[in-house]
Design a protein around this motif. Structure first.
Motif, PDB file in Angstrom:
ATOM      1  N   SER A  17       0.830  -1.202   0.000  1.00 20.19           N
ATOM      2  CA  SER A  17       0.000   0.000   0.000  1.00 20.19           C
ATOM      3  C   SER A  17       0.867   1.256   0.000  1.00 20.19           C
ATOM      4  O   SER A  17       0.558   2.242  -0.681  1.00 20.19           O
ATOM      5  N   GLU A  20       2.043   1.883  -3.447  1.00 22.56           N
ATOM      6  CA  GLU A  20       0.979   2.498  -4.252  1.00 22.56           C
ATOM      7  C   GLU A  20       0.943   4.001  -4.001  1.00 22.56           C
ATOM      8  O   GLU A  20       0.917   4.793  -4.937  1.00 22.56           O
ATOM      9  N   TRP A  25       5.019   1.214  -8.449  1.00 23.49           N
ATOM     10  CA  TRP A  25       4.330  -0.034  -8.752  1.00 23.49           C
ATOM     11  C   TRP A  25       5.302  -1.193  -8.924  1.00 23.49           C
ATOM     12  O   TRP A  25       4.967  -2.337  -8.603  1.00 23.49           O
ATOM     13  N   ASN A  47      -5.280  -6.672  -3.572  1.00 26.18           N
ATOM     14  CA  ASN A  47      -5.958  -5.421  -3.911  1.00 26.18           C
ATOM     15  C   ASN A  47      -5.001  -4.241  -3.835  1.00 26.18           C
ATOM     16  O   ASN A  47      -5.047  -3.332  -4.674  1.00 26.18           O
ATOM     17  N   ALA A  48      -4.113  -4.254  -2.856  1.00 25.81           N
ATOM     18  CA  ALA A  48      -3.121  -3.177  -2.729  1.00 25.81           C
ATOM     19  C   ALA A  48      -2.184  -3.176  -3.938  1.00 25.81           C
ATOM     20  O   ALA A  48      -1.861  -2.115  -4.494  1.00 25.81           O
ATOM     21  N   SER A  51      -4.007  -1.886  -6.956  1.00 23.04           N
ATOM     22  CA  SER A  51      -4.131  -0.434  -6.856  1.00 23.04           C
ATOM     23  C   SER A  51      -2.836   0.260  -7.262  1.00 23.04           C
ATOM     24  O   SER A  51      -2.849   1.290  -7.942  1.00 23.04           O
ATOM     25  N   GLY A  54      -2.653   0.215 -10.924  1.00 21.53           N
ATOM     26  CA  GLY A  54      -3.577   1.202 -11.467  1.00 21.53           C
ATOM     27  C   GLY A  54      -3.019   2.602 -11.407  1.00 21.53           C
ATOM     28  O   GLY A  54      -3.105   3.369 -12.374  1.00 21.53           O
ATOM     29  N   LYS A  55      -2.407   2.926 -10.286  1.00 20.90           N
ATOM     30  CA  LYS A  55      -1.819   4.261 -10.147  1.00 20.90           C
ATOM     31  C   LYS A  55      -0.701   4.473 -11.161  1.00 20.90           C
ATOM     32  O   LYS A  55      -0.495   5.579 -11.656  1.00 20.90           O
ATOM     33  N   THR A  80     -11.575  -5.959  -5.703  1.00 23.58           N
ATOM     34  CA  THR A  80     -10.564  -6.513  -6.607  1.00 23.58           C
ATOM     35  C   THR A  80     -10.905  -6.200  -8.060  1.00 23.58           C
ATOM     36  O   THR A  80     -10.072  -5.666  -8.803  1.00 23.58           O
ATOM     37  N   THR A  83     -10.896  -2.429  -8.891  1.00 22.59           N
ATOM     38  CA  THR A  83      -9.523  -1.921  -8.974  1.00 22.59           C
ATOM     39  C   THR A  83      -8.865  -2.341 -10.278  1.00 22.59           C
ATOM     40  O   THR A  83      -8.159  -1.558 -10.908  1.00 22.59           O
ATOM     41  N   SER A  86     -10.359  -0.280 -13.056  1.00 21.86           N
ATOM     42  CA  SER A  86      -9.803   1.074 -12.973  1.00 21.86           C
ATOM     43  C   SER A  86      -8.386   1.125 -13.545  1.00 21.86           C
ATOM     44  O   SER A  86      -8.026   2.071 -14.256  1.00 21.86           O
ATOM     45  N   ALA A  87      -7.591   0.104 -13.264  1.00 25.43           N
ATOM     46  CA  ALA A  87      -6.228   0.045 -13.812  1.00 25.43           C
ATOM     47  C   ALA A  87      -6.271  -0.015 -15.332  1.00 25.43           C
ATOM     48  O   ALA A  87      -5.463   0.633 -16.011  1.00 25.43           O
TER      49      ALA A  87
END
Length: 93
Positions: A17, A20, A25, A47-48, A51, A54-55, A80, A83, A86-87
């Protein structure tokens, strides 16, 4: 006396996290691989990492993580999939 601390699911999740939030990444992927090899993952850990991908607009790696997650029999949830979507959006996939 020297004491050693072993990483666990919570510490891996927190570190990923932080990656992120820091926009690193690549380090998140490194840590999720390490955590997986030590059987220290759960849905939150993945999930972290998703994320973090995605960032970084790394949609391909996000999809790879979904595959790895399934192979590791870690249960995905709504977060999940949201995310991962979104990525893909951020990465232009």
């Amino acid at each position: 006396a020297t004491r050693s601390l072993d990483a666990d699911v919570i510490s891996y999740s927190a570190a990923i996290s932080a990656c992120e939030k820091g926009g690193t990444w690549q380090w998140a992927l490194h840590l999720i691989r390490e955590a997986t090899s030590r059987a220290c993952t759960n849905t939150i850990t993945y999930n972290a990492a998703l994320s973090a991908c995605g960032k970084g607009s790394e949609w391909w790696w996000a999809l790879q993580l979904l595959s790895t997650m399934a192979a590791a029999t870690v249960e995905a949830n709504t977060i999940t999939f949201n995310t991962a979507v979104s990525a893909c959006e951020k990465g232009g996939a």
